[in-house]
Design a protein around this motif. Structure first.
Motif, short mmCIF file in Angstrom:
data_model
loop_
_atom_site.label_atom_id
_atom_site.label_comp_id
_atom_site.label_asym_id
_atom_site.label_seq_id
_atom_site.Cartn_x
_atom_site.Cartn_y
_atom_site.Cartn_z
N ILE A 61 0.99 -1.16 0.01
CA ILE A 61 -0.11 0.15 -0.07
C ILE A 61 0.92 1.13 0.09
O ILE A 61 1.76 1.15 0.77
CB ILE A 61 -0.86 0.05 1.20
N ASN A 71 2.60 5.05 0.17
CA ASN A 71 2.63 6.22 0.64
C ASN A 71 2.29 6.07 2.30
O ASN A 71 2.67 5.17 3.07
CB ASN A 71 1.84 7.28 0.42
N THR A 107 -2.54 3.58 6.16
CA THR A 107 -3.27 2.38 5.94
C THR A 107 -4.43 2.19 6.77
O THR A 107 -5.04 1.42 7.14
CB THR A 107 -2.41 1.16 6.60
N SER A 108 -5.04 3.56 7.14
CA SER A 108 -6.33 3.72 7.88
C SER A 108 -7.18 4.55 7.00
O SER A 108 -6.79 5.37 6.07
CB SER A 108 -5.94 4.34 9.42
N LEU A 109 -8.42 4.43 7.24
CA LEU A 109 -9.52 5.12 6.57
C LEU A 109 -10.47 5.66 7.61
O LEU A 109 -10.98 4.65 8.45
CB LEU A 109 -10.10 3.99 5.60
N TYR A 126 -17.23 2.35 15.28
CA TYR A 126 -17.30 1.47 14.44
C TYR A 126 -15.94 1.06 13.90
O TYR A 126 -15.18 1.92 13.42
CB TYR A 126 -18.20 1.29 13.21
N ALA A 163 -13.01 -1.82 11.62
CA ALA A 163 -12.98 -3.00 10.90
C ALA A 163 -11.40 -3.15 10.43
O ALA A 163 -10.92 -1.96 10.25
CB ALA A 163 -13.88 -3.13 9.58
N VAL A 167 -9.51 -4.41 7.01
CA VAL A 167 -9.64 -5.07 5.52
C VAL A 167 -8.15 -5.52 5.17
O VAL A 167 -7.28 -4.78 5.27
CB VAL A 167 -10.08 -4.04 4.63
N THR A 168 -8.29 -6.77 4.81
CA THR A 168 -6.94 -7.27 4.43
C THR A 168 -6.94 -8.00 2.97
O THR A 168 -8.04 -8.44 2.46
CB THR A 168 -6.39 -8.55 5.26
N TYR A 169 -5.90 -7.22 2.15
CA TYR A 169 -5.89 -7.72 0.73
C TYR A 169 -4.91 -9.00 0.55
O TYR A 169 -3.96 -8.73 1.21
CB TYR A 169 -5.58 -6.77 -0.29
N ALA A 177 3.90 1.67 2.93
CA ALA A 177 3.49 0.77 4.10
C ALA A 177 2.62 -0.47 3.88
O ALA A 177 2.24 -0.81 2.74
CB ALA A 177 2.42 1.95 4.75
N SER A 178 2.72 -1.17 4.84
CA SER A 178 2.11 -2.71 4.77
C SER A 178 2.70 -3.40 3.64
O SER A 178 1.71 -3.79 2.72
CB SER A 178 0.52 -2.40 4.61
N ALA A 227 -2.72 -5.26 11.11
CA ALA A 227 -3.10 -3.84 11.18
C ALA A 227 -3.33 -3.71 12.54
O ALA A 227 -3.79 -4.27 13.26
CB ALA A 227 -4.20 -3.85 10.26
N ALA A 239 -5.23 -1.73 15.47
CA ALA A 239 -6.65 -1.49 15.54
C ALA A 239 -7.06 -0.35 15.38
O ALA A 239 -6.10 0.76 15.99
CB ALA A 239 -7.14 -1.94 17.06
N PRO A 240 -7.80 -0.05 14.65
CA PRO A 240 -8.02 1.54 14.46
C PRO A 240 -8.68 2.20 15.93
O PRO A 240 -9.09 1.58 16.62
CB PRO A 240 -9.51 1.56 13.58
N GLN A 297 -14.03 3.97 11.48
CA GLN A 297 -12.51 3.60 11.29
C GLN A 297 -12.12 2.46 10.36
O GLN A 297 -12.82 1.15 11.11
CB GLN A 297 -11.82 3.62 12.63
N MET A 298 -11.51 2.39 9.59
CA MET A 298 -10.81 0.97 9.07
C MET A 298 -9.56 0.99 8.80
O MET A 298 -8.91 2.30 8.38
CB MET A 298 -11.58 0.77 7.57
N SER A 299 -8.93 -0.17 9.20
CA SER A 299 -7.47 -0.27 8.71
C SER A 299 -7.43 -1.08 7.61
O SER A 299 -8.11 -2.05 7.40
CB SER A 299 -6.79 -1.11 10.24
N VAL A 300 -6.50 -0.92 6.77
CA VAL A 300 -6.30 -1.80 5.48
C VAL A 300 -5.00 -2.21 5.52
O VAL A 300 -3.92 -1.42 5.83
CB VAL A 300 -6.35 -0.84 4.22
N THR A 301 -4.94 -3.49 5.26
CA THR A 301 -3.36 -4.14 5.29
C THR A 301 -3.39 -4.93 4.25
O THR A 301 -4.15 -5.27 3.39
CB THR A 301 -3.22 -4.70 6.81
N THR A 302 -2.34 -5.83 4.33
CA THR A 302 -1.92 -6.72 3.29
C THR A 302 -1.45 -8.27 3.61
O THR A 302 -0.90 -8.14 4.73
CB THR A 302 -0.87 -6.06 2.11
N ALA A 303 -1.52 -9.03 2.85
CA ALA A 303 -1.12 -10.62 3.17
C ALA A 303 -0.64 -10.96 1.99
O ALA A 303 -0.96 -10.77 0.90
CB ALA A 303 -2.25 -11.15 4.08
#
Lengths: 209, 258
Positions: A45, A47, A50-52, A198, A200, A202-204, B20-21, B130, B132-133, B140-146
């Motif tokens: 990802i 720059n 990793t948060s939204l 709330y 969550a 999200v993992t790619y 990142a990630s 990731a 925790a937000p 809030q969401m955290s986005v990460t990779t695997a």
């Protein structure tokens, strides 16, 4: 006459043979070149983030939520563009979602409260040619109920996910944009949502089976 | 350190990119040979170009491929020909330092079962955990990779490859569908090309088919785009494919390009 021609031909053959003989054995030198390209797969990802965050204000909700309508907003800050690199011919990109850290419980449907299905992901960054089967839109509710799972090695931490893009016979030709960044995420509110925090994850997931 | 030097360093940091990630693996899949009752150990490299330490969680998962080639993770114990329970990673979690390549070992303990034959598979998944937000009244969401590493293990001397080109047809999406069947007991990988010829047999265009995995006992359908260079008319699509054991798979289909 015939004899002298024969002698001349023999002489020429000897000279030519000597030259080629000499060339063969006096100028040999080899450089062996071995090239080894490792199989690799990368996912990142870009720059800083990793948060939204979705943070609709009371004023936005009041002005945007007329009766029987919805209020839609995109994510702010955070996730930069998702990029992949694969140099083998078969790959698969999946996504999963986990809500284990949430304080306020996500609802099953949007009529019950805030549901994951109210967050939609739409490619907003043009995908590069190396990702030919680029993702189409999906919502996190569908992801969370897709029925497939990844389980931790110790048996805990199972979460669900689904494939959103795959390639057969195509490498990614270097780092390629998958087409998803912060602006790809859209939250649609109906007015039924319970106030609260709330969250969550999200993992790619990229794999090259 | 002079100011121009600091500015230059900052500029270099900007143009070099900060990610990142990020996680990478090499190789991206592993093929092993073993005998019943034996243990084999293998190592792969985990790679990060991230500027921060990444905390990585290791999972072992069952998986399969759909007929269209999509990877499907399965709940544990539900996959055919699974080697998940044989797979022992050296750690369940680790910290991946910034800009580093770290070897990661795992072993496969193959049961002492003489009935085992052919190829079994599982997947190692390396998940960047990731944070925790923050919970502050927002959504809030955290986005990460695997990243997943497919691990195949074949029982030495028992493999029976048997791949077939079962069907070819022009799909609704306009692409040429090539249906491959694996009736053997081991993984096959299909490579080759589809030639598009005119009625005189002259090859006008070629589409390559590269590294299509077909799991044992399964079927794959591969969409091969019809080249846009073909004008309206009648052609023959000729499949010239082979598996990695050298067996040839061929077939042809008359097609009409509208």
């Amino acid at each position: 006459m015939r004899k002298s021609v024969l002698v001349i031909l023999l002489a020429i053959a000897f000279v030519v043979g000597s030259v080629s003989f000499a060339a063969t054995y006096t100028s040999t030198a080899n450089h062996n070149i071995d090239v080894s390209i490792p199989e690799v797969a990368f996912l990142r990802i870009g720059n800083t983030g990793t948060s939204l965050t979705f943070a609709p204000t009371a004023e936005q909700l009041a002005s945007g939520l007329a009766a029987n309508s919805t209020y839609t907003m995109t994510g702010t800050s955070g996730q930069d563009v998702l990029q992949a690199l694969v140099n083998k011919g078969s790959w698969s990109l999946g996504v999963s979602v986990s809500t284990t850290t949430s304080v306020t419980t996500w609802a099953a449907t949007s009529t019950d409260g805030l549901a994951l299905s109210q967050i939609t992901v739409t490619p907003t960054v043009t995908g590069d040619t190396g990702i030919p089967a680029l993702v189409s839109s999906f919502d996190l509710g569908t992801v969370s109920t897709s029925g497939t799972s990844i389980a931790a090695a110790d048996g805990s931490g199972t979460y669900t996910g689904m494939t959103i893009s795959s390639g057969s016979g195509t490498k990614t030709q270097g780092w390629q944009n998958v087409g998803i960044d912060a602006g790809s995420y859209t939250l649609t509110l109906t007015g039924n949502e319970a106030p609260g925090s709330y969250s969550a994850v999200v993992t790619y997931v990229l794999a090259t089976p | 350190m002079g100011k121009p030097f600091v500015v230059a360093l900052a500029f270099l940091a900007l143009i070099s990119g900060v990610y990142a990630s990020e996680i990478g693996v090499s190789p991206s899949r592993v093929d092993l040979q073993a005998t019943p009752g034996s243990t084999v150990t293998e190592s792969i490299d985990l790679i990060s170009n991230s500027t921060t330490t990444e905390h990585v969680t290791v999972h072992v998962s069952d998986w399969t491929l759909s007929p269209t080639g999509k990877l499907q993770f399965l709940s544990n114990g539900s996959a055919e020909y699974s080697s998940r329970s044989w797979l022992q990673p050296e750690a369940m979690a680790l910290d991946l330092p910034p800009n580093s390549t770290v070897p990661f070992r795992f072993s496969l303990e193959v049961p002492s079962d003489s009935a085992l034959d052919g190829t079994y598979h599982a997947m190692l998944v390396f998940d960047i955990g990731a944070a925790a937000p923050a919970l502050n009244g927002k959504v809030q969401m955290s986005v990460t990779t695997a990243i997943g590493v497919a691990v195949y293990v074949s029982i030495s001397g028992t493999e029976r490859p048997k791949a077939q080109l079962s069907d070819m047809y022009l799909g609704d999406n306009g692409a040429l569908a090539v249906v491959l069947s694996n009736e053997g007991n081991t993984l096959v990988r299909i490579t080759g090309a589809i030639e598009f010829r005119d009625r005189d047999g002259k090859t006008l265009a070629t589409q390559s088919v590269d590294d299509i995995p077909v799991l044992r006992g399964s079927q794959r359908e591969v969409d091969v785009p019809v080249p846009k260079s073909l004008t309206s008319g009648y052609y023959v699509a000729l499949a010239l494919l082979h598996d990695r054991q050298g067996a040839t798979l061929s077939g042809q289909l008359p097609i009409q390009v509208p």
